[in-house]
Design a protein around this motif. Structure first.
Motif, PDB file in Angstrom:
ATOM      1  N   ARG A  74     -65.581  16.576 -54.593  1.00 47.64           N
ATOM      2  CA  ARG A  74     -66.498  17.712 -54.720  1.00 47.64           C
ATOM      3  C   ARG A  74     -66.842  18.269 -53.345  1.00 47.64           C
ATOM      4  O   ARG A  74     -66.942  19.491 -53.162  1.00 47.64           O
ATOM      5  N   GLN A  75     -67.003  17.393 -52.369  1.00 42.39           N
ATOM      6  CA  GLN A  75     -67.336  17.847 -51.021  1.00 42.39           C
ATOM      7  C   GLN A  75     -66.234  18.731 -50.449  1.00 42.39           C
ATOM      8  O   GLN A  75     -66.516  19.673 -49.695  1.00 42.39           O
ATOM      9  N   ARG A  76     -64.992  18.450 -50.821  1.00 41.30           N
ATOM     10  CA  ARG A  76     -63.889  19.289 -50.341  1.00 41.30           C
ATOM     11  C   ARG A  76     -64.054  20.723 -50.838  1.00 41.30           C
ATOM     12  O   ARG A  76     -63.830  21.683 -50.089  1.00 41.30           O
ATOM     13  N   TYR A  77     -64.467  20.879 -52.088  1.00 38.58           N
ATOM     14  CA  TYR A  77     -64.688  22.221 -52.623  1.00 38.58           C
ATOM     15  C   TYR A  77     -65.900  22.891 -51.971  1.00 38.58           C
ATOM     16  O   TYR A  77     -65.905  24.107 -51.753  1.00 38.58           O
ATOM     17  N   VAL A  78     -66.908  22.101 -51.658  1.00 46.22           N
ATOM     18  CA  VAL A  78     -68.062  22.636 -50.927  1.00 46.22           C
ATOM     19  C   VAL A  78     -67.612  23.153 -49.562  1.00 46.22           C
ATOM     20  O   VAL A  78     -68.009  24.246 -49.128  1.00 46.22           O
ATOM     21  N   ASP A  79     -66.760  22.386 -48.894  1.00 46.39           N
ATOM     22  CA  ASP A  79     -66.256  22.802 -47.580  1.00 46.39           C
ATOM     23  C   ASP A  79     -65.432  24.087 -47.683  1.00 46.39           C
ATOM     24  O   ASP A  79     -65.521  24.961 -46.814  1.00 46.39           O
ATOM     25  N   LEU A  80     -64.631  24.190 -48.735  1.00 46.45           N
ATOM     26  CA  LEU A  80     -63.824  25.397 -48.925  1.00 46.45           C
ATOM     27  C   LEU A  80     -64.711  26.616 -49.160  1.00 46.45           C
ATOM     28  O   LEU A  80     -64.459  27.702 -48.619  1.00 46.45           O
ATOM     29  N   ARG A  81     -65.758  26.437 -49.958  1.00 48.22           N
ATOM     30  CA  ARG A  81     -66.669  27.558 -50.186  1.00 48.22           C
ATOM     31  C   ARG A  81     -67.440  27.893 -48.917  1.00 48.22           C
ATOM     32  O   ARG A  81     -67.699  29.078 -48.636  1.00 48.22           O
ATOM     33  N   ASP A  82     -67.803  26.887 -48.148  1.00 49.63           N
ATOM     34  CA  ASP A  82     -68.480  27.150 -46.876  1.00 49.63           C
ATOM     35  C   ASP A  82     -67.596  27.976 -45.950  1.00 49.63           C
ATOM     36  O   ASP A  82     -68.084  28.847 -45.216  1.00 49.63           O
ATOM     37  N   TRP A  83     -66.291  27.699 -45.982  1.00 46.54           N
ATOM     38  CA  TRP A  83     -65.380  28.504 -45.160  1.00 46.54           C
ATOM     39  C   TRP A  83     -65.444  29.970 -45.587  1.00 46.54           C
ATOM     40  O   TRP A  83     -65.511  30.866 -44.742  1.00 46.54           O
ATOM     41  N   LEU A  84     -65.440  30.209 -46.899  1.00 50.07           N
ATOM     42  CA  LEU A  84     -65.543  31.579 -47.399  1.00 50.07           C
ATOM     43  C   LEU A  84     -66.849  32.232 -46.955  1.00 50.07           C
ATOM     44  O   LEU A  84     -66.876  33.399 -46.560  1.00 50.07           O
ATOM     45  N   LEU A  85     -67.924  31.484 -47.026  1.00 48.81           N
ATOM     46  CA  LEU A  85     -69.231  32.027 -46.665  1.00 48.81           C
ATOM     47  C   LEU A  85     -69.324  32.357 -45.178  1.00 48.81           C
ATOM     48  O   LEU A  85     -69.995  33.320 -44.786  1.00 48.81           O
ATOM     49  N   GLN A  86     -68.641  31.572 -44.351  1.00 47.67           N
ATOM     50  CA  GLN A  86     -68.823  31.684 -42.907  1.00 47.67           C
ATOM     51  C   GLN A  86     -67.730  32.464 -42.184  1.00 47.67           C
ATOM     52  O   GLN A  86     -67.951  32.946 -41.064  1.00 47.67           O
ATOM     53  N   THR A  87     -66.555  32.604 -42.792  1.00 52.45           N
ATOM     54  CA  THR A  87     -65.461  33.273 -42.090  1.00 52.45           C
ATOM     55  C   THR A  87     -65.808  34.731 -41.783  1.00 52.45           C
ATOM     56  O   THR A  87     -66.433  35.415 -42.604  1.00 52.45           O
ATOM     57  N   PRO A  88     -65.403  35.219 -40.618  1.00 50.99           N
ATOM     58  CA  PRO A  88     -65.629  36.639 -40.309  1.00 50.99           C
ATOM     59  C   PRO A  88     -64.715  37.571 -41.104  1.00 50.99           C
ATOM     60  O   PRO A  88     -64.929  38.787 -41.100  1.00 50.99           O
ATOM     61  N   LEU A  89     -63.722  37.010 -41.787  1.00 51.32           N
ATOM     62  CA  LEU A  89     -62.855  37.837 -42.622  1.00 51.32           C
ATOM     63  C   LEU A  89     -63.669  38.448 -43.756  1.00 51.32           C
ATOM     64  O   LEU A  89     -64.568  37.816 -44.305  1.00 51.32           O
ATOM     65  N   GLY A  90     -63.337  39.673 -44.117  1.00 54.43           N
ATOM     66  CA  GLY A  90     -64.082  40.372 -45.152  1.00 54.43           C
ATOM     67  C   GLY A  90     -63.787  39.879 -46.550  1.00 54.43           C
ATOM     68  O   GLY A  90     -62.993  38.952 -46.767  1.00 54.43           O
ATOM     69  N   ASP A  91     -64.417  40.533 -47.514  1.00 53.78           N
ATOM     70  CA  ASP A  91     -64.316  40.163 -48.928  1.00 53.78           C
ATOM     71  C   ASP A  91     -62.868  40.104 -49.403  1.00 53.78           C
ATOM     72  O   ASP A  91     -62.396  39.072 -49.889  1.00 53.78           O
ATOM     73  N   GLU A  92     -62.134  41.201 -49.251  1.00 53.88           N
ATOM     74  CA  GLU A  92     -60.776  41.262 -49.783  1.00 53.88           C
ATOM     75  C   GLU A  92     -59.821  40.347 -49.029  1.00 53.88           C
ATOM     76  O   GLU A  92     -59.027  39.617 -49.636  1.00 53.88           O
ATOM     77  N   LEU A  93     -59.895  40.357 -47.706  1.00 53.45           N
ATOM     78  CA  LEU A  93     -58.942  39.590 -46.907  1.00 53.45           C
ATOM     79  C   LEU A  93     -59.145  38.085 -47.080  1.00 53.45           C
ATOM     80  O   LEU A  93     -58.172  37.322 -47.181  1.00 53.45           O
ATOM     81  N   SER A  94     -60.386  37.636 -47.151  1.00 53.77           N
ATOM     82  CA  SER A  94     -60.627  36.203 -47.360  1.00 53.77           C
ATOM     83  C   SER A  94     -60.163  35.779 -48.751  1.00 53.77           C
ATOM     84  O   SER A  94     -59.655  34.666 -48.940  1.00 53.77           O
ATOM     85  N   GLY A  95     -60.308  36.682 -49.725  1.00 55.51           N
ATOM     86  CA  GLY A  95     -59.795  36.388 -51.058  1.00 55.51           C
ATOM     87  C   GLY A  95     -58.285  36.317 -51.080  1.00 55.51           C
ATOM     88  O   GLY A  95     -57.698  35.478 -51.778  1.00 55.51           O
ATOM     89  N   ARG A  96     -57.620  37.191 -50.306  1.00 57.25           N
ATOM     90  CA  ARG A  96     -56.162  37.182 -50.224  1.00 57.25           C
ATOM     91  C   ARG A  96     -55.649  35.868 -49.632  1.00 57.25           C
ATOM     92  O   ARG A  96     -54.592  35.370 -50.027  1.00 57.25           O
ATOM     93  N   VAL A  97     -56.380  35.319 -48.687  1.00 57.15           N
ATOM     94  CA  VAL A  97     -55.984  34.037 -48.102  1.00 57.15           C
ATOM     95  C   VAL A  97     -55.917  32.971 -49.190  1.00 57.15           C
ATOM     96  O   VAL A  97     -54.942  32.215 -49.289  1.00 57.15           O
ATOM     97  N   PHE A  98     -56.937  32.926 -50.044  1.00 56.16           N
ATOM     98  CA  PHE A  98     -56.948  31.917 -51.102  1.00 56.16           C
ATOM     99  C   PHE A  98     -55.901  32.202 -52.170  1.00 56.16           C
ATOM    100  O   PHE A  98     -55.398  31.274 -52.814  1.00 56.16           O
ATOM    101  N   GLU A  99     -55.558  33.465 -52.370  1.00 57.20           N
ATOM    102  CA  GLU A  99     -54.554  33.800 -53.385  1.00 57.20           C
ATOM    103  C   GLU A  99     -53.241  33.075 -53.136  1.00 57.20           C
ATOM    104  O   GLU A  99     -52.525  32.734 -54.081  1.00 57.20           O
ATOM    105  N   TYR A 100     -52.923  32.816 -51.859  1.00 50.54           N
ATOM    106  CA  TYR A 100     -51.687  32.112 -51.524  1.00 50.54           C
ATOM    107  C   TYR A 100     -51.961  30.695 -51.019  1.00 50.54           C
ATOM    108  O   TYR A 100     -51.153  30.114 -50.296  1.00 50.54           O
ATOM    109  N   THR A 101     -53.124  30.163 -51.430  1.00 54.81           N
ATOM    110  CA  THR A 101     -53.504  28.806 -51.049  1.00 54.81           C
ATOM    111  C   THR A 101     -53.618  27.885 -52.256  1.00 54.81           C
ATOM    112  O   THR A 101     -53.375  26.681 -52.160  1.00 54.81           O
ATOM    113  N   TRP A 102     -53.964  28.451 -53.430  1.00 52.27           N
ATOM    114  CA  TRP A 102     -54.199  27.621 -54.616  1.00 52.27           C
ATOM    115  C   TRP A 102     -53.005  26.737 -54.957  1.00 52.27           C
ATOM    116  O   TRP A 102     -53.176  25.577 -55.354  1.00 52.27           O
TER     117      TRP A 102
END
Length: 354
Positions: free
Chosen positions: A215-243
Motif C-alpha cells: 500500500r505504501q508503494r501506491y501512496v508513494d506513486l500518488r505522492d509523485w503525482l501530487l508533487q511533480t511539476p509536470l502538469g495534469d495531462e503530461l503526468s497522466g501520460r507518464v502513467f499511461e505507459y507505466t501501468w
C-alpha cells in the motif's frame, strides 16, 4: 474528382470471399460449459468530471452480478468519491481507489473512463464500454494479472515511446519527460529503451497483481503525482505507459489482437489469419462508406473508370452483411471457452478441459 482504389478493394474482396465462407463453416457452435460456483467479485472504478454523464453505469450494468461500482468525480470535493487533487487525469483516481480499498479489493478491478462510447473502446464491441465490461472473461484477467482492455494496437503499439530519443516527436510530448520521470518513479532501475501498450489507460487487474505491491508503494506513486511539476495531462501520460510495467512487469504490452478478442471477450474468428481477413474487409467497407459520404453525385470515379453510386452502395451493404454474419459466428464460437485456449496457444485450465 475523387480517386480511390475501388477496383483494387473489390478485387481483394473477391479473393477473400472463399476464405470467409470456409472460416464460417469451420466455426464451432458448442454450448458453453456450465461453470460452478459464484462469479468472481469485480469492482468498476470510473474516473469522471462533474460535467460527464455516468448514468449509463447503473442503467447498463445495474443487474451485473458481483459487480460493484465506484464513480469518482475529480473536480467535486463534495462527491462521495473524489481525489485529493485533480491532477494526472485518471491515474489519480486509480491510485486513490487502491490506497483507500487496499484491504478490501475485489478479485478483479476494472479501471475505466467516464464515457460509455468512445473511439478508444473496442471496435468489435461497438466501442461500448458497457459491452466490454459485460463480455470481459474473468479468467482472462486472473490468468494474466494485468490486461489492457483495448485490443486494437493503434495508437500505442508498436513501441513509439523511446525515453532515450534525443529528438522526441512533438506529437508525443511525454517522450521528452519519460526518462527523468521513470528514474523518479522507479529509483535505481534502468530507464527502458522503449515503452508501448494500446492507449488509453483502461485496464483490468487481478487482486493478486495489485497486492504484489505494498500500500505504501501506491501512496508513494500518488505522492509523485501530487508533487511533480509536470502538469495534469503530461503526468497522466507518464502513467499511461507505466501501468503495464507496474502490474505486468513488461515494458511493451502489445498482445495479439486476435487473442485479446477471443481469450478476453469470447469473439473467436479461428486464428490470426481469419481475424486479419475480417479487418481487411471492414477497412474496405469503411473506405467505400467514406467515398459515398464525400461524393453527393450519382457517380464516383476511381483510377480505372466510373463506378455508379448505386453499385458502390450495394457492394458496401453486401460486405457489411457478410461482416455482421461472420462476427455473429465468431461470437457463437466464443461461447466454448476451449476455443479461447486454441486461439491463445496456452494450456487448458480445469474448467476448459473437454
Amino acid at each position: 474528382m475523387i480517386l480511390i482504389p475501388l477496383r483494387k478493394d473489390l478485387t481483394i474482396l473477391s479473393a477473400l470471399g472463399s476464405s470467409l465462407q470456409e472460416a464460417a463453416r469451420n466455426l464451432s457452435t458448442t454450448d458453453k460449459p456450465e461453470k460452478s460456483g459464484l462469479p468472481l467479485s469485480r469492482c468498476l472504478v470510473i474516473a469522471s468530471t462533474a460535467e460527464q454523464d455516468t448514468s449509463w453505469v447503473n442503467i447498463q450494468l445495474g443487474n451485473e452480478v458481483g459487480l460493484t461500482k465506484r464513480i469518482y468525480v475529480v473536480d467535486n470535493a463534495s462527491s462521495e468519491f473524489t481525489v485529493p487533487l485533480n491532477k494526472g487525469h485518471e491515474a489519480m483516481v486509480y491510485l486513490t481507489y487502491i490506497i483507500d480499498e487496499y484491504d478490501n479489493l475485489s478479485e478483479i478491478t476494472l479501471f475505466l473512463h467516464a464515457h460509455q462510447f468512445s473511439w478508444h473502446n473496442n471496435d468489435l464491441l461497438d466501442r461500448d464500454a458497457a459491452e466490454m465490461i459485460r463480455r470481459l472473461i474473468p479468467g482472462y484477467v486472473i490468468r494474466n494479472g494485468y490486461v489492457n482492455l483495448r485490443c486494437q494496437h493503434d495508437p500505442g503499439c508498436p513501441a513509439h515511446i523511446f525515453p532515450h530519443e534525443p529528438s522526441p516527436d512533438p506529437a508525443y510530448p511525454e517522450i521528452a519527460v519519460m526518462g527523468p520521470a521513470w528514474t523518479e518513479i522507479f529509483p535505481g532501475e534502468l530507464v527502458p529503451t522503449s515503452l508501448a501498450q494500446p492507449c488509453c489507460a483502461q485496464m483490468a487487474v487481478s487482486r493478486e497483481a495489485i497486492l504484489a505491491l505494498t500500500r505504501q508503494r501506491y501512496v508513494d506513486l500518488r505522492d509523485w503525482l501530487l508533487q511533480t511539476p509536470l502538469g495534469d495531462e503530461l503526468s497522466g501520460r507518464v502513467f499511461e505507459y507505466t501501468w503495464q510495467y507496474l502490474w505486468g512487469q513488461r515494458y511493451e504490452y502489445c498482445p495479439s489482437q486476435s487473442v485479446c478478442y477471443c481469450d478476453g471477450y469470447g469473439i473467436c474468428f479461428g486464428g490470426e489469419e481469419q481475424h486479419a481477413t475480417y479487418e481487411t474487409l471492414k477497412h474496405i467497407a469503411e473506405n467505400m462508406d467514406t467515398t459515398l459520404k464525400m461524393r453527393a453525385l450519382d457517380e464516383v470515379t476511381d483510377s480505372e473508370g466510373i463506378t455508379s453510386r448505386d453499385t458502390l452502395l450495394k457492394s458496401k451493404e453486401s460486405i457489411e452483411v457478410r461482416l455482421e454474419s461472420w462476427k455473429s459466428s465468431a461470437i457463437m464460437r466464443g461461447t466454448d471457452p476451449r476455443n479461447g485456449v486454441f486461439g491463445a496457444g496456452r494450456p487448458r485450465t480445469a474448467i476448459e478441459a473437454p
